[in-house]
Write an enzyme that holds these catalytic residues in place. Sequence first.
Site, PDB file in Angstrom:
ATOM      1  N   ASP A 123      15.131  18.790 -12.820  1.00 39.84           N
ATOM      2  CA  ASP A 123      13.796  19.173 -13.300  1.00 39.84           C
ATOM      3  C   ASP A 123      13.854  20.392 -14.215  1.00 39.84           C
ATOM      4  O   ASP A 123      13.105  20.492 -15.187  1.00 39.84           O
ATOM      5  CB  ASP A 123      12.875  19.504 -12.111  1.00 39.84           C
ATOM      6  CG  ASP A 123      12.535  18.254 -11.317  1.00 39.84           C
ATOM      7  OD1 ASP A 123      12.938  17.156 -11.765  1.00 39.84           O
ATOM      8  OD2 ASP A 123      11.897  18.375 -10.262  1.00 39.84           O
TER       9      ASP A 123
ATOM     10  N   ASP B  16      12.090  20.787 -17.792  1.00 33.28           N
ATOM     11  CA  ASP B  16      11.111  21.853 -18.065  1.00 33.28           C
ATOM     12  C   ASP B  16      11.515  22.652 -19.301  1.00 33.28           C
ATOM     13  O   ASP B  16      10.680  23.080 -20.090  1.00 33.28           O
ATOM     14  CB  ASP B  16      11.019  22.825 -16.879  1.00 33.28           C
ATOM     15  CG  ASP B  16      10.406  22.165 -15.670  1.00 33.28           C
ATOM     16  OD1 ASP B  16       9.820  21.076 -15.818  1.00 33.28           O
ATOM     17  OD2 ASP B  16      10.535  22.727 -14.568  1.00 33.28           O
TER      18      ASP B  16
ATOM     19  N   SER C 288      -9.955 -11.444 -10.439  1.00 36.37           N
ATOM     20  CA  SER C 288      -9.594 -11.050  -9.075  1.00 36.37           C
ATOM     21  C   SER C 288      -8.679 -12.127  -8.508  1.00 36.37           C
ATOM     22  O   SER C 288      -8.361 -13.103  -9.196  1.00 36.37           O
ATOM     23  CB  SER C 288     -10.845 -10.869  -8.230  1.00 36.37           C
ATOM     24  OG  SER C 288     -11.654 -12.007  -8.379  1.00 36.37           O
ATOM     25  N   LEU C 289      -8.267 -11.955  -7.276  1.00 40.52           N
ATOM     26  CA  LEU C 289      -7.334 -12.906  -6.665  1.00 40.52           C
ATOM     27  C   LEU C 289      -7.969 -13.521  -5.437  1.00 40.52           C
ATOM     28  O   LEU C 289      -8.717 -12.851  -4.714  1.00 40.52           O
ATOM     29  CB  LEU C 289      -6.076 -12.166  -6.207  1.00 40.52           C
ATOM     30  CG  LEU C 289      -5.115 -11.690  -7.284  1.00 40.52           C
ATOM     31  CD1 LEU C 289      -4.081 -10.763  -6.667  1.00 40.52           C
ATOM     32  CD2 LEU C 289      -4.427 -12.886  -7.913  1.00 40.52           C
TER      33      LEU C 289
ATOM     34  N   GLU D  49       5.227 -10.054  -5.272  1.00 37.50           N
ATOM     35  CA  GLU D  49       5.123  -8.617  -5.568  1.00 37.50           C
ATOM     36  C   GLU D  49       4.278  -7.944  -4.495  1.00 37.50           C
ATOM     37  O   GLU D  49       3.375  -8.571  -3.954  1.00 37.50           O
ATOM     38  CB  GLU D  49       4.385  -8.376  -6.897  1.00 37.50           C
ATOM     39  CG  GLU D  49       4.957  -9.058  -8.081  1.00 37.50           C
ATOM     40  CD  GLU D  49       4.004  -9.003  -9.288  1.00 37.50           C
ATOM     41  OE1 GLU D  49       3.083  -8.172  -9.306  1.00 37.50           O
ATOM     42  OE2 GLU D  49       4.215  -9.814 -10.192  1.00 37.50           O
TER      43      GLU D  49
ATOM     44  N   LYS E   2       1.219  -5.919  -3.097  1.00 36.76           N
ATOM     45  CA  LYS E   2      -0.146  -5.721  -3.596  1.00 36.76           C
ATOM     46  C   LYS E   2      -0.505  -4.267  -3.306  1.00 36.76           C
ATOM     47  O   LYS E   2      -0.714  -3.872  -2.168  1.00 36.76           O
ATOM     48  CB  LYS E   2      -1.109  -6.679  -2.895  1.00 36.76           C
ATOM     49  CG  LYS E   2      -2.484  -6.590  -3.494  1.00 36.76           C
ATOM     50  CD  LYS E   2      -3.366  -7.729  -3.034  1.00 36.76           C
ATOM     51  CE  LYS E   2      -4.705  -7.663  -3.736  1.00 36.76           C
ATOM     52  NZ  LYS E   2      -5.363  -6.362  -3.631  1.00 36.76           N
TER      53      LYS E   2
ATOM     54  N   ARG F 269     -11.035  -1.587 -14.108  1.00 38.17           N
ATOM     55  CA  ARG F 269     -11.386  -3.006 -14.078  1.00 38.17           C
ATOM     56  C   ARG F 269     -12.897  -3.206 -14.152  1.00 38.17           C
ATOM     57  O   ARG F 269     -13.377  -4.133 -14.783  1.00 38.17           O
ATOM     58  CB  ARG F 269     -10.815  -3.623 -12.786  1.00 38.17           C
ATOM     59  CG  ARG F 269     -11.219  -5.033 -12.567  1.00 38.17           C
ATOM     60  CD  ARG F 269     -10.553  -5.597 -11.327  1.00 38.17           C
ATOM     61  NE  ARG F 269     -10.936  -6.973 -11.170  1.00 38.17           N
ATOM     62  CZ  ARG F 269     -12.056  -7.378 -10.603  1.00 38.17           C
ATOM     63  NH1 ARG F 269     -12.904  -6.483 -10.129  1.00 38.17           N
ATOM     64  NH2 ARG F 269     -12.334  -8.654 -10.507  1.00 38.17           N
TER      65      ARG F 269
ATOM     66  N   TYR G 107       1.855  -4.799 -13.616  1.00 37.49           N
ATOM     67  CA  TYR G 107       2.227  -6.090 -13.023  1.00 37.49           C
ATOM     68  C   TYR G 107       1.868  -7.292 -13.879  1.00 37.49           C
ATOM     69  O   TYR G 107       1.950  -8.423 -13.422  1.00 37.49           O
ATOM     70  CB  TYR G 107       1.640  -6.249 -11.627  1.00 37.49           C
ATOM     71  CG  TYR G 107       0.143  -6.065 -11.514  1.00 37.49           C
ATOM     72  CD1 TYR G 107      -0.740  -6.918 -12.172  1.00 37.49           C
ATOM     73  CD2 TYR G 107      -0.376  -5.048 -10.730  1.00 37.49           C
ATOM     74  CE1 TYR G 107      -2.106  -6.743 -12.057  1.00 37.49           C
ATOM     75  CE2 TYR G 107      -1.745  -4.870 -10.606  1.00 37.49           C
ATOM     76  CZ  TYR G 107      -2.613  -5.721 -11.278  1.00 37.49           C
ATOM     77  OH  TYR G 107      -3.964  -5.554 -11.167  1.00 37.49           O
TER      78      TYR G 107
ATOM     79  N   LYS H  88       2.856 -15.326  -7.429  1.00 35.52           N
ATOM     80  CA  LYS H  88       2.418 -15.875  -8.721  1.00 35.52           C
ATOM     81  C   LYS H  88       3.396 -16.961  -9.139  1.00 35.52           C
ATOM     82  O   LYS H  88       4.615 -16.768  -8.988  1.00 35.52           O
ATOM     83  CB  LYS H  88       2.451 -14.787  -9.807  1.00 35.52           C
ATOM     84  CG  LYS H  88       1.526 -13.639  -9.525  1.00 35.52           C
ATOM     85  CD  LYS H  88       1.729 -12.514 -10.525  1.00 35.52           C
ATOM     86  CE  LYS H  88       0.854 -11.344 -10.153  1.00 35.52           C
ATOM     87  NZ  LYS H  88       1.185 -10.126 -10.906  1.00 35.52           N
TER      88      LYS H  88
ATOM     89  N   CYS I  59      -8.925  28.407  26.229  1.00 34.39           N
ATOM     90  CA  CYS I  59      -7.931  27.331  26.155  1.00 34.39           C
ATOM     91  C   CYS I  59      -8.173  26.330  27.286  1.00 34.39           C
ATOM     92  O   CYS I  59      -8.247  26.735  28.459  1.00 34.39           O
ATOM     93  CB  CYS I  59      -6.522  27.911  26.256  1.00 34.39           C
ATOM     94  SG  CYS I  59      -5.272  26.629  26.397  1.00 34.39           S
TER      95      CYS I  59
ATOM     96  N   CYS J  39      -4.825  26.678  29.751  1.00 34.27           N
ATOM     97  CA  CYS J  39      -4.460  27.872  30.519  1.00 34.27           C
ATOM     98  C   CYS J  39      -5.603  28.880  30.624  1.00 34.27           C
ATOM     99  O   CYS J  39      -5.419  29.949  31.182  1.00 34.27           O
ATOM    100  CB  CYS J  39      -3.234  28.529  29.910  1.00 34.27           C
ATOM    101  SG  CYS J  39      -3.573  29.323  28.334  1.00 34.27           S
TER     102      CYS J  39
ATOM    103  N   CYS K  93      -4.849  29.085  20.873  1.00 35.53           N
ATOM    104  CA  CYS K  93      -4.797  29.715  22.189  1.00 35.53           C
ATOM    105  C   CYS K  93      -3.814  30.875  22.087  1.00 35.53           C
ATOM    106  O   CYS K  93      -2.736  30.720  21.509  1.00 35.53           O
ATOM    107  CB  CYS K  93      -4.297  28.689  23.214  1.00 35.53           C
ATOM    108  SG  CYS K  93      -3.586  29.403  24.695  1.00 35.53           S
TER     109      CYS K  93
ATOM    110  N   CYS L  96       1.035  29.497  28.475  1.00 38.41           N
ATOM    111  CA  CYS L  96       0.246  28.264  28.420  1.00 38.41           C
ATOM    112  C   CYS L  96       1.177  27.063  28.621  1.00 38.41           C
ATOM    113  O   CYS L  96       2.140  26.879  27.885  1.00 38.41           O
ATOM    114  CB  CYS L  96      -0.457  28.181  27.066  1.00 38.41           C
ATOM    115  SG  CYS L  96      -1.375  26.657  26.830  1.00 38.41           S
TER     116      CYS L  96
HETATM  117  N1  5U1 Z   1       1.064  -6.956  -7.838  1.00 41.98           N
HETATM  118  C1  5U1 Z   1      -0.085  -7.468  -8.297  1.00 41.98           C
HETATM  119  N2  5U1 Z   1      -1.286  -7.031  -7.925  1.00 41.98           N
HETATM  120  N3  5U1 Z   1      -2.167  -7.790  -8.601  1.00 41.98           N
HETATM  121  C2  5U1 Z   1      -3.534  -7.753  -8.583  1.00 41.98           C
HETATM  122  N4  5U1 Z   1      -0.195  -8.460  -9.174  1.00 41.98           N
HETATM  123  C3  5U1 Z   1      -1.493  -8.672  -9.376  1.00 41.98           C
HETATM  124  N5  5U1 Z   1      -2.113  -9.569 -10.167  1.00 41.98           N
HETATM  125  C4  5U1 Z   1      -3.453  -9.571 -10.177  1.00 41.98           C
HETATM  126  C5  5U1 Z   1      -4.185  -8.648  -9.394  1.00 41.98           C
HETATM  127  C6  5U1 Z   1      -5.671  -8.672  -9.418  1.00 41.98           C
HETATM  128  O1  5U1 Z   1      -4.131 -10.426 -10.952  1.00 41.98           O
HETATM  129  C7  5U1 Z   1      -3.459 -11.378 -11.771  1.00 41.98           C
HETATM  130  C8  5U1 Z   1      -2.721 -12.413 -11.026  1.00 41.98           C
HETATM  131  C9  5U1 Z   1      -4.543 -12.022 -12.607  1.00 41.98           C
END
Ligand code: 5U1
Length: 670
Positions: free
Chosen positions: A35, A39, A84-85, A115, A117, A138, A227, A292, A410, A413, A428, A434
Site C-alpha cells: 500500500d 500511496d 429481475s430473476l 454464480e 447471488k 436498477r 456479472y 444461467k 451489577c 456481583c 461493573c 465479580c
Molecule cells: N450473480 C448474479 N446476480 N444476478 C442478479 N447474476 C445476476 N444476474 C441477474 C441478476 C438480477 O440478472 C440477469 C440474469 C438478467
Amino acid sequence: MVAPTSVQARAARLREQIEWHNYRYYGLDDPAVPDAEYDRLMQELRTLERDYPELVTPDSPTQRVGAAPLAAFAQVRHDLPMLSLDNAFDEAEVVDFDRRIGERLKLGQVDYVAEPKLDGLAVSLRYEHGHLVCGATRGDGYTGEDVTHNIRTIGAAPLRLRGKGYPPLLEVRGEVFMPRQGFARLNERARERGGKTFANPRNAAAGSLRQLDPRITAGRPLDLFCYGVGVVTAGALPDRHSDILLQLREWGLRVCPEWRRVEGVAGCLEYYRGLQARRAALPYEIDGVVYKVDRLAQQQELGFVARAPRWAIAHKFPAQEELTRVLDIQVQVGRTGALTPVARLEPVLVGGVTVTNATLHNADEVRRKDVRVGDTVIVRRAGDVIPEVVQVVGERRPADSRPFEMPTRCPVCDSQVLRPAGEAVTRCVGGLYCRAQRKAAILHFASRRALDIEGLGDKLVEQLVDREQVQSPADLYGLDVATLEGLERMGRKSAVKLLAALERSKATTLERFLYALGIREVGEATAQALARQFASLEALLAADEDRLQQAPDIGPVVAAQIRAFFQEAHNREIVQRLRAAGVHWPAPAAPAIDRPLTGKTFVLTGTLNGMTREEAKARLQALGAKVADSVSKQTSYVVAGAAPGSKLARARQLGVTVLEEEALVELLSR
Ligand code: 5U1
C-alpha cells in the site's frame, strides 16, 4: 503554467501505473505492490496535478471524489431493462427449471454458469470508448437513479477500461455491496458515536450509494462485482456467458472469483451445496446462487417471461432473518465488566440454525430500537456473527410493555456500575471479585490464541468458579483428577485429558502469555509488539509508561492500562504463581539489540517530497524509533514537511527539536 513535456509524460506514466495497480488489487485480487508504494504514486500524481492543473483529466485516479454534492438524483432510463430473476427455494424447483429448459432446447443436458447471488444493490455502468460515463441504480428495472458521482468513488469500478477490443458502448451490470468487515466497522463506529446503525450490509450499501454527497460515499467501504452486460454496440462479445465474464475481467472489471461453469442440473446443485457450506466464510454476504444458461444462442432461443429471463434463476439460501418474540431481556457481564443486554427469544430457525438469544449491544442501542419484553422482532443471523435484533414490529407490541432499563448495580456481583461520559458501554467495577468477569477471564486465558487449553470450555469453567475451586488462571494448574472427576459431565478419562492439556499449555510464548492475562486494551497485536520490544517479562515489568510508549502503536491509554495492571499486587501474584507452576516461554535469544533510534519518539507533520508519511514512519520504526500522532514533552523530534499543521507550532512551544525533510533523509541514511 504549461507543464513541460517531461511532466506530462510523468503524469501519464503515473496514471498508467496506478490503473495497473488498481486492476491488480480490485480486478485480480492480487496486489503487485505494498500500500505504501501505491500511496507514493498517488501522492506524486496529486502533486503534479496540483502544480499543473491543466494535467487533470476527468478519469485521472485522483478524481474519484471530484463532484460537488447533488441537489437530487437525475433519472436514467435503461435502454435495455434491468430484469429481475425468478426464484427457486428448493432443489425440486431447480430441477423443474432445468427440465423446462431441456424441453425447450430439446437437449438432454445444458451447460450453465453458477454464480453467487450477492446481497447488494444492482447497478449498471456505462462505458463509452472505454470511459465510465454513467452509473445508475436498477430502480424499477426501466428507470433508475444516476449515481455516477458515487460509483466513481468505488475503487473497484474502473474509470477507464483496460486493454483493447472493448465495444464503443459497453454497459456492464453488477452488484454494489459492502463486505462484512467494512459493514461491522461502520456500525461499530456509529454505535460508538451513538449514531444510527444499518440493519444489514445490503441496507448499508444502498444507503451509501444513494447519497447526494459523494464524499460520504467515498468514506464507505463499498465494493463491486460485475456479472453481465446490458447494451453493447458495434462490438463482438464472446458467445458464452462464461467467456464474457473472463473478457470483463480482462478489461479491468471486477468479477466475483467464485463463479464456475457447471454441467447440467447435477452440476448446479453440487455448486450450490459447496457454496452454502462456505457461505459464512466468504468476506461478503450472499443470499443464494444464480444459474444461467452459458450459451448466448440458447439464452436467445429461450427468451423472457414477463420481467425475468427464462434462461436464469436464483436458487435462494434459507432466510437469514425471521420473526420471533422477546421473552426477556437479561444483562450479561463480560470479561472487562461490560454489561451487554441480551434478548432471550422464543426459539426460531434462522438460516437452518435455532436462535434463542440475540445481542442488543448496549443501553443506547436498546433505546434506539426500543426493544421491549413481549415485542415481536425481526432477528438476523448472518455468517458466524452473534444474532442481532434488527427491529421491532410496532403493530404487534403488547399494551402493557415497559421500556428496558439498564441496572444500576451489577446483576452478578452487585457492585456499582459506571458509564464513563462519552462512552456507550456500562461496566461493573467489581473486577475479579465479580464471578462473571472471573469466568470470562479464565475462559480467555484458556482460549486458542492464548494458552490454548484444549477441553476447558464454558460449562467446566462455570462449575469450577461456582464451586470456588478456581479463582484465577493460576488455580487451574493446581487441579487434580479427583477434583475434576467430581464435576458434572466429567469422567476420569476426560479429567486425565484435561490435565494433560494443562501440562502442554505451560510451554508457551511471551506474547501469548501477555495476551492471555487479559489486560485491558492489550489484544494480540499489542501483546506481540510488547513481546518484541521488551523480549522478557522482567523488562516489561520494569518499564514505566514512557518506556512502554516506545513500543510500536502503544499510546498513553494502552501504556496506562498496562502499568495499572502490573501495579496491582493481586495481578503480580497471579503472574508469579503461574510461573511457579511451570508456565514458561523461550528466553530471549540475545539481549534486545538497541537500534540507532531506540528510545526516540518522532512526530510527522506536513507533506514530504521524497517519500510518503507512511514510508517515513516505517523507516523510522525500522531503526527502532516510535512514531506518535501528537507532540508532547516526550517527543524527541518533529519532522516538518511542506504545509505543516499545528504540530509544528506545538513543537516550537514545547521546545522540541524540529527536523526538515533533508535532515530526516540524512538521519535515515546514516
Ligand atoms: N450473480 C448474479 N446476480 N444476478 C442478479 N447474476 C445476476 N444476474 C441477474 C441478476 C438480477 O440478472 C440477469 C440474469 C438478467
